[in-house]
Scaffold this active site. Structure first.
Site, PDB file in Angstrom:
ATOM      1  N   GLY A 179       6.679 -10.592  11.762  1.00 45.10           N
ATOM      2  CA  GLY A 179       6.632  -9.144  11.597  1.00 45.10           C
ATOM      3  C   GLY A 179       5.195  -8.687  11.437  1.00 45.10           C
ATOM      4  O   GLY A 179       4.337  -9.459  10.999  1.00 45.10           O
ATOM      5  N   GLN A 181      -1.884  -3.429   9.554  1.00 42.80           N
ATOM      6  CA  GLN A 181      -2.465  -4.785   9.516  1.00 42.80           C
ATOM      7  C   GLN A 181      -3.456  -5.031  10.653  1.00 42.80           C
ATOM      8  O   GLN A 181      -4.236  -5.963  10.607  1.00 42.80           O
ATOM      9  CB  GLN A 181      -1.359  -5.848   9.552  1.00 42.80           C
ATOM     10  CG  GLN A 181      -0.516  -5.881   8.279  1.00 42.80           C
ATOM     11  CD  GLN A 181       0.559  -6.939   8.359  1.00 42.80           C
ATOM     12  OE1 GLN A 181       1.619  -6.699   8.906  1.00 42.80           O
ATOM     13  NE2 GLN A 181       0.283  -8.120   7.824  1.00 42.80           N
ATOM     14  N   CYS A 221       2.761 -13.559   4.428  1.00 44.24           N
ATOM     15  CA  CYS A 221       2.255 -12.358   5.090  1.00 44.24           C
ATOM     16  C   CYS A 221       0.981 -12.726   5.852  1.00 44.24           C
ATOM     17  O   CYS A 221       0.134 -13.443   5.314  1.00 44.24           O
ATOM     18  CB  CYS A 221       1.938 -11.300   4.044  1.00 44.24           C
ATOM     19  SG  CYS A 221       1.270  -9.775   4.723  1.00 44.24           S
ATOM     20  N   LEU A 222       0.854 -12.231   7.079  1.00 40.60           N
ATOM     21  CA  LEU A 222      -0.344 -12.548   7.862  1.00 40.60           C
ATOM     22  C   LEU A 222      -1.616 -12.009   7.208  1.00 40.60           C
ATOM     23  O   LEU A 222      -2.706 -12.492   7.492  1.00 40.60           O
ATOM     24  CB  LEU A 222      -0.198 -12.000   9.289  1.00 40.60           C
ATOM     25  CG  LEU A 222       0.926 -12.643  10.112  1.00 40.60           C
ATOM     26  CD1 LEU A 222       1.085 -11.930  11.449  1.00 40.60           C
ATOM     27  CD2 LEU A 222       0.658 -14.125  10.336  1.00 40.60           C
ATOM     28  N   HIS A 241       9.816  -5.860   3.771  1.00 36.51           N
ATOM     29  CA  HIS A 241       8.442  -6.350   3.603  1.00 36.51           C
ATOM     30  C   HIS A 241       7.486  -5.517   4.469  1.00 36.51           C
ATOM     31  O   HIS A 241       6.441  -5.056   3.995  1.00 36.51           O
ATOM     32  CB  HIS A 241       8.380  -7.835   3.993  1.00 36.51           C
ATOM     33  CG  HIS A 241       6.999  -8.418   4.072  1.00 36.51           C
ATOM     34  ND1 HIS A 241       6.574  -9.448   3.274  1.00 36.51           N
ATOM     35  CD2 HIS A 241       5.925  -8.112   4.874  1.00 36.51           C
ATOM     36  CE1 HIS A 241       5.308  -9.737   3.562  1.00 36.51           C
ATOM     37  NE2 HIS A 241       4.896  -8.950   4.549  1.00 36.51           N
ATOM     38  N   GLU A 242       7.866  -5.304   5.741  1.00 36.75           N
ATOM     39  CA  GLU A 242       6.991  -4.551   6.651  1.00 36.75           C
ATOM     40  C   GLU A 242       6.896  -3.086   6.232  1.00 36.75           C
ATOM     41  O   GLU A 242       5.831  -2.469   6.330  1.00 36.75           O
ATOM     42  CB  GLU A 242       7.494  -4.653   8.099  1.00 36.75           C
ATOM     43  CG  GLU A 242       7.559  -6.056   8.669  1.00 36.75           C
ATOM     44  CD  GLU A 242       6.302  -6.869   8.486  1.00 36.75           C
ATOM     45  OE1 GLU A 242       5.204  -6.290   8.448  1.00 36.75           O
ATOM     46  OE2 GLU A 242       6.413  -8.101   8.356  1.00 36.75           O
ATOM     47  N   HIS A 295       4.274  -2.323   3.743  1.00 41.41           N
ATOM     48  CA  HIS A 295       2.913  -2.193   4.286  1.00 41.41           C
ATOM     49  C   HIS A 295       2.582  -0.731   4.596  1.00 41.41           C
ATOM     50  O   HIS A 295       1.427  -0.305   4.493  1.00 41.41           O
ATOM     51  CB  HIS A 295       2.768  -3.000   5.585  1.00 41.41           C
ATOM     52  CG  HIS A 295       2.491  -4.460   5.384  1.00 41.41           C
ATOM     53  ND1 HIS A 295       1.351  -4.934   4.778  1.00 41.41           N
ATOM     54  CD2 HIS A 295       3.210  -5.559   5.728  1.00 41.41           C
ATOM     55  CE1 HIS A 295       1.382  -6.258   4.760  1.00 41.41           C
ATOM     56  NE2 HIS A 295       2.503  -6.665   5.331  1.00 41.41           N
TER      57      HIS A 295
HETATM   58 NI    NI Z   1       3.076  -8.673   5.576  1.00 44.11          NI
END
Ligand code: NI
Length: 179
Positions: free
Chosen positions: A46, A51, A99-100, A141-142, A145
């Site tokens: 995701g 991001q 998370c990236l 989660h996304e 952000h």
């Molecule tokens: Ni994330």
């Protein structure tokens, strides 16, 4: 399409509140295509637009499940624009999240196991659907952000500080190569 650099903690842009998409135009399509390419390359399941530094309420998700017999993930790209949670169940389930933007760190986070979500597609059309399991976890989660929230914000301060320290230490030991 292009791979865009992924912002990592403690980049202050990750704390921005993203704004709703109003124009469903070519530049939105380019952003989404770039986000998929960036996410698959990372690899991740995701990615939120912020991001890659775009403060817009745009998410891409691909759980890449199930794997085929030769171990190749099956692609199922999903796009969520201006997503909202309309309802959520009272039952929370834990999931070991990563998370990236918080590289190589994982921790258990509790979130509702079922949600009803509403969002728009690339054409600006509205959708509403009940979502459960890993997709529900990932979507929540996304969506965090979009409000400048990271999964580590759901942890105790002690755990969060430990994760941030580990990342800073890893960066010192292995500075990223210039490309
Ligand atoms: Ni994330």
């Amino acid at each position: 399409m292009a791979i865009r650099p992924i912002l990592e903690v403690p980049d202050p842009r990750l704390r921005e509140i993203s704004r709703p998409v109003e124009l469903f135009d070519e530049s939105l399509k380019t952003l989404v295509a770039d986000m998929f390419e960036t996410m698959y390359e990372a690899p991740g399941i995701g990615l939120a637009a912020i991001q890659v530094g775009e403060p817009l309420r745009v998410l891409v998700i691909d759980l890449q499940e199930p794997e085929t017999e030769d171990g190749e993930p099956v692609r199922n790209p999903l796009i969520f624009i201006n997503p909202e949670i309309v309802e959520h169940s009272d039952r929370d389930v834990p999931y070991n999240e990563g998370c990236l933007s918080v590289p190589d760190q994982y921790a258990e986070v509790d979130r509702p196991d079922r949600i009803k979500a509403r969002w728009k597609d690339l054409g600006g059309k509205s959708h509403e659907q009940e979502i459960e399991g890993l997709l529900a976890t990932c979507l929540q989660h996304e969506m965090d952000h979009l409000n400048g929230v990271l999964f580590i914000d759901h942890l105790s301060r002690l755990k969060r500080d430990m994760i941030l320290k580990k990342i800073a230490k890893a960066r010192k030991e292995q500075p990223k190569k210039a490309a």
